[in-house]
Scaffold this motif. Structure first.
Motif, PDB file in Angstrom:
ATOM      1  N   GLY A  46      32.105  94.591  85.767  1.00 34.10           N
ATOM      2  CA  GLY A  46      33.006  93.937  86.711  1.00 34.10           C
ATOM      3  C   GLY A  46      33.233  92.481  86.355  1.00 34.10           C
ATOM      4  O   GLY A  46      34.368  91.996  86.363  1.00 34.10           O
ATOM      5  N   VAL A  47      32.148  91.768  86.031  1.00 37.77           N
ATOM      6  CA  VAL A  47      32.261  90.352  85.673  1.00 37.77           C
ATOM      7  C   VAL A  47      33.074  90.177  84.392  1.00 37.77           C
ATOM      8  O   VAL A  47      33.853  89.235  84.250  1.00 37.77           O
ATOM      9  CB  VAL A  47      30.862  89.723  85.501  1.00 37.77           C
ATOM     10  N   LEU A  48      32.922  91.137  83.464  1.00 33.17           N
ATOM     11  CA  LEU A  48      33.636  91.057  82.192  1.00 33.17           C
ATOM     12  C   LEU A  48      35.073  91.564  82.288  1.00 33.17           C
ATOM     13  O   LEU A  48      35.810  91.534  81.308  1.00 33.17           O
ATOM     14  CB  LEU A  48      32.881  91.865  81.126  1.00 33.17           C
ATOM     15  N   GLY A  49      35.447  92.040  83.477  1.00 29.37           N
ATOM     16  CA  GLY A  49      36.812  92.538  83.652  1.00 29.37           C
ATOM     17  C   GLY A  49      37.039  93.890  83.027  1.00 29.37           C
ATOM     18  O   GLY A  49      38.174  94.268  82.728  1.00 29.37           O
ATOM     19  N   LEU A  50      35.948  94.652  82.856  1.00 32.75           N
ATOM     20  CA  LEU A  50      36.063  95.966  82.204  1.00 32.75           C
ATOM     21  C   LEU A  50      36.008  97.106  83.207  1.00 32.75           C
ATOM     22  O   LEU A  50      36.130  98.265  82.822  1.00 32.75           O
ATOM     23  CB  LEU A  50      34.929  96.144  81.180  1.00 32.75           C
ATOM     24  N   ALA A  78      28.911  84.816  85.439  1.00 32.47           N
ATOM     25  CA  ALA A  78      28.423  85.344  84.168  1.00 32.47           C
ATOM     26  C   ALA A  78      27.053  84.773  83.844  1.00 32.47           C
ATOM     27  O   ALA A  78      26.155  85.493  83.390  1.00 32.47           O
ATOM     28  CB  ALA A  78      29.414  85.031  83.051  1.00 32.47           C
ATOM     29  N   PHE A  79      26.882  83.466  84.074  1.00 35.58           N
ATOM     30  CA  PHE A  79      25.601  82.812  83.804  1.00 35.58           C
ATOM     31  C   PHE A  79      24.484  83.418  84.639  1.00 35.58           C
ATOM     32  O   PHE A  79      23.409  83.770  84.123  1.00 35.58           O
ATOM     33  CB  PHE A  79      25.717  81.315  84.089  1.00 35.58           C
ATOM     34  N   ASP A  80      24.734  83.557  85.950  1.00 35.24           N
ATOM     35  CA  ASP A  80      23.699  84.080  86.842  1.00 35.24           C
ATOM     36  C   ASP A  80      23.366  85.534  86.514  1.00 35.24           C
ATOM     37  O   ASP A  80      22.194  85.933  86.548  1.00 35.24           O
ATOM     38  CB  ASP A  80      24.155  83.968  88.293  1.00 35.24           C
ATOM     39  N   TYR A 129      24.747  91.648  77.813  1.00 36.17           N
ATOM     40  CA  TYR A 129      24.168  90.314  77.702  1.00 36.17           C
ATOM     41  C   TYR A 129      24.920  89.494  76.653  1.00 36.17           C
ATOM     42  O   TYR A 129      25.255  88.332  76.878  1.00 36.17           O
ATOM     43  CB  TYR A 129      22.683  90.421  77.336  1.00 36.17           C
ATOM     44  N   ARG A 130      25.202  90.130  75.530  1.00 35.18           N
ATOM     45  CA  ARG A 130      25.929  89.436  74.465  1.00 35.18           C
ATOM     46  C   ARG A 130      27.333  89.048  74.909  1.00 35.18           C
ATOM     47  O   ARG A 130      27.785  87.915  74.679  1.00 35.18           O
ATOM     48  CB  ARG A 130      26.023  90.334  73.234  1.00 35.18           C
ATOM     49  N   ASP A 131      28.046  89.966  75.562  1.00 34.64           N
ATOM     50  CA  ASP A 131      29.422  89.690  75.967  1.00 34.64           C
ATOM     51  C   ASP A 131      29.497  88.644  77.076  1.00 34.64           C
ATOM     52  O   ASP A 131      30.447  87.850  77.130  1.00 34.64           O
ATOM     53  CB  ASP A 131      30.101  90.986  76.417  1.00 34.64           C
ATOM     54  N   LEU A 132      28.514  88.639  77.971  1.00 36.75           N
ATOM     55  CA  LEU A 132      28.494  87.619  79.021  1.00 36.75           C
ATOM     56  C   LEU A 132      28.353  86.227  78.417  1.00 36.75           C
ATOM     57  O   LEU A 132      28.847  85.244  78.973  1.00 36.75           O
ATOM     58  CB  LEU A 132      27.341  87.888  79.998  1.00 36.75           C
ATOM     59  N   GLU A 133      27.680  86.135  77.262  1.00 37.01           N
ATOM     60  CA  GLU A 133      27.506  84.850  76.580  1.00 37.01           C
ATOM     61  C   GLU A 133      28.851  84.218  76.236  1.00 37.01           C
ATOM     62  O   GLU A 133      28.998  82.996  76.239  1.00 37.01           O
ATOM     63  CB  GLU A 133      26.683  85.051  75.304  1.00 37.01           C
TER      64      GLU A 133
END
Length: 233
Positions: free
Chosen positions: A170-174, A78-80, A44-48
């Motif tokens: 996946g969204v964070l590219g990790l 990321a928002f969703d 949650y923090r990283d998506l921010e």
């Protein structure tokens, strides 16, 4: 009881059959899910960081409707996903609080910032996934992937919570394909358990890097099981 994770069971055998346990999800699936759920706080923090704020916009701390026809200066995926993490963890937090006879969240707490709500929900959920997986059914309104009111079993909630972490990576590219972790089987070279990973190329140890062909691994599983049986006797 057959593990409800089915073909995704962390302890399924070489034939693909899920493990059996006294709970709807086996010990190995619950253990892996706990790690994933605890990671949701950092997710949650990283998506921010993928949701930059406009320099001229001043936030008032209140939710606002998204304008479909406006170009949003954010990563919408990321928002969703961030909003979905908040929704799912706080929804299942209420279920677990009731099932475990914990104090319910008051109206004052529901007005706290979303990030703090995620931290508190994970604090309640992570050590009590066994409680959640035993919840026969929970009525939800607007549960992701459904419309209106629906009934969701607790074990599905555990799997959905764990899936949120994989989606966030996946969204964070990790996301990195290291193969599927094989839980409980020792490496034939170094002897350490739960270090082997299965991929299309065979099986390899994440510790000593030993590689096994699929046929060799199948034989080793039988030998390792026999050794464990001998030690138990």
């Amino acid at each position: 009881m057959i593990c409800m994770a089915g073909q995704h069971c962390k302890a399924r055998d070489e034939s693909g059959n899920p493990a059996e346990d006294m709970f709807p999800l086996c010990f190995w699936c619950l253990e892996a899910a706990e790690r994933d759920v605890r990671a949701l706080v950092l997710d949650y923090r990283d998506l921010e960081q993928h949701i930059p704020r406009g320099s001229s916009a001043r936030g008032d701390g209140m939710p606002h409707a998204r304008q479909v026809d406006a170009a949003l200066p954010i990563d919408e995926d990321a928002f969703d996903l961030q909003r979905e993490i908040w929704w799912v963890v706080t929804a299942w937090e209420d279920v677990v609080r009731e099932a475990a006879a914990l104090p319910m969240v008051g109206d004052w707490a529901k007005r706290r910032r979303d990030g703090l709500a995620v931290v508190e929900a994970v604090r309640v959920l992570a050590p009590r996934l066994e409680v959640l997986c035993r919840v026969t059914e929970a009525e939800m309104w607007g549960y992701p992937g459904t419309a209106g009111a629906t009934v969701v079993p607790g074990w599905q909630g555990v799997l959905d919570l764990a899936a949120l972490h994989r989606r966030a990576r996946g969204v964070l590219g990790l996301g990195r394909d290291d193969g599927e972790l094989i839980v409980g089987v020792a490496c034939p070279a170094c002897g350490i358990r739960s270090k082997l990973r299965r991929s299309v190329d065979g099986v390899s140890c994440g510790g000593c890097k030993t590689r096994l062909e699929t046929a060799d691994y199948a034989g080793w599983v039988l030998e390792d099981a026999a050794q464990q049986g001998g030690e138990a006797a």
